[in-house]
Write an enzyme that holds these catalytic residues in place. Sequence first.
Site, PDB file in Angstrom:
ATOM      1  N   LYS A 262       0.817  -1.202   0.000  1.00 42.87           N
ATOM      2  CA  LYS A 262       0.000   0.000   0.000  1.00 42.87           C
ATOM      3  C   LYS A 262       0.853   1.255   0.000  1.00 42.87           C
ATOM      4  CE  LYS A 262      -4.232  -0.652   2.363  1.00 42.87           C
ATOM      5  NZ  LYS A 262      -5.099  -0.479   3.485  1.00 42.87           N
ATOM      6  N   ARG A 263       2.033   1.138   0.568  1.00 43.30           N
ATOM      7  CA  ARG A 263       2.863   2.327   0.735  1.00 43.30           C
ATOM      8  C   ARG A 263       3.544   2.777  -0.544  1.00 43.30           C
ATOM      9  NH1 ARG A 263       1.650   1.634   5.732  1.00 43.30           N
ATOM     10  NH2 ARG A 263       1.712  -0.597   6.020  1.00 43.30           N
TER      11      ARG A 263
END
Length: 490
Positions: A262-263
Amino acid sequence: MSQLNSTNRVKVRFAPSPTGDLHVGNIRTALFDWAYARHTGGTFLFRIEDTDTTRVTDEYINAAIDTLKWLGLDWDEGPEVGGDNGPYLQSQRLDIYATWAQKFLDQKDAYHCYCSPDELEAVREAQRKANVAPGYNGHCRELTADQIAAYKAEGRGAVVRMRMPDGSTTFNDLIRGDVSFDHNFVPDFVLVRADGSPLYTLAVAVDDVLMKVTHVLRGEDLLSSTPRQIRVYQAMGVAPADYPVFAHLPFVMGQDNAKLSKRNGEVSIAWYREMGFLPEAICNYLALLGWSPGDDVENITMKQLTEMFTVEKVHSSPARFDMKKLEAINGDKIRALTLDEFLKWSLPFLTKANVITGTDAEIELVKKALPLIQERIIMLNEVPKMLQFLFTTKFAVETESVSKITDEGSKAILKRALKELETVTVWNHENIEAVLRASLIEEMALKPRIAFTALRIATTGSTISPPLFESMELLGKEACLLRINAGLAL
Ligand code: GLU
């Protein structure tokens, strides 16, 4: 266990916890959920799991709703559309989870646990040293009334913990077959925090039961939470035949075989949207991550996906994300657009890049220019760069190309082209091409690439543009001559 009650219609849910923009993995799950619901004629339910209020914000919730809409993954029950089993935001269902937690306490399926974070950490440390499986040691399982009174007198808060019986849990996963968990590795788990807020395992299981979900298709990362959810179903009194059927989708790995995260900005669907990927291309590509329509078919429509999708054809091995393949599919989908569709998708990119303001005259010209680039681009964000030469009032050759038209050879080309083009009375690409070929290629004996690159730079400002003669036609005689003159003066 885990058999779908044959009288039930299929109901599949997508239940993200939006702690950021939805990412590739979330959307692959949503897509498979949606496709399965549509394939079976069932219901697609969308639920927002926002019990972690510190990480899930309204902004992310709205973005998740918007992303699903943009992708065309319409839902039958959920935020905005409503339904008989709402509300569909977990933050609006807290009293429901509290009622069930109390019931589990009353039934002695759950108990209050007063262990402090430090005590829990000491237990974990001892387990590490003794090399045994980590997890709660059952300290508060059988507290006496005196012990409880003493903890309360100390002012300690308590979490609600589910009692995990000895034994194991086995369920049939549609993708993985029978999966078993030995309860030695599934310790008693927290249902409700000391502040009264519910944890994921409680909320997800209660909602799947109350919302009559029949199929849980979700990422493999949640496989190990399944025995805990099944424990909650048992405590709720659900018969095994009525448990939802599980199917855990394979991980999506990055190109380097590391897990997509997600990052990383490139996994966020918002990024793909900004770059100009079409929703249908994203869905088509994501459908191939872990599933395949067979016969080496790669380009499918949403309709074909819903016709062909079955869980049985989902693989259990991880899928690898391949940007090049997604780009190729996007190029195919762009080429398949009608002119009106291509216009509709391109206009926001052109206005956002300040290439046009959106007047009727501009739109007319865009419409004429788009067919020239439809075969040449793979992402919509290339449209402004390709067409800006037609609209700019402050035309300038791009810096890196200036030196390519200031040599003697280029000057001679531009001078001759200027002289020939001045004589063209009917300004269309056929006439432009005819005079330029006769003079530059035949008489001056130049290689087309050399002659036309100089002209391309002078008239469009770049070495990359739509086809030259058509571009010159759209640009108009006056502007072409002005620009070639300006090129000569460089
Ligand atoms: N809310 C969970 C998540 O986003 C998924 C819930 C589920 O599919 O069981 O990770």
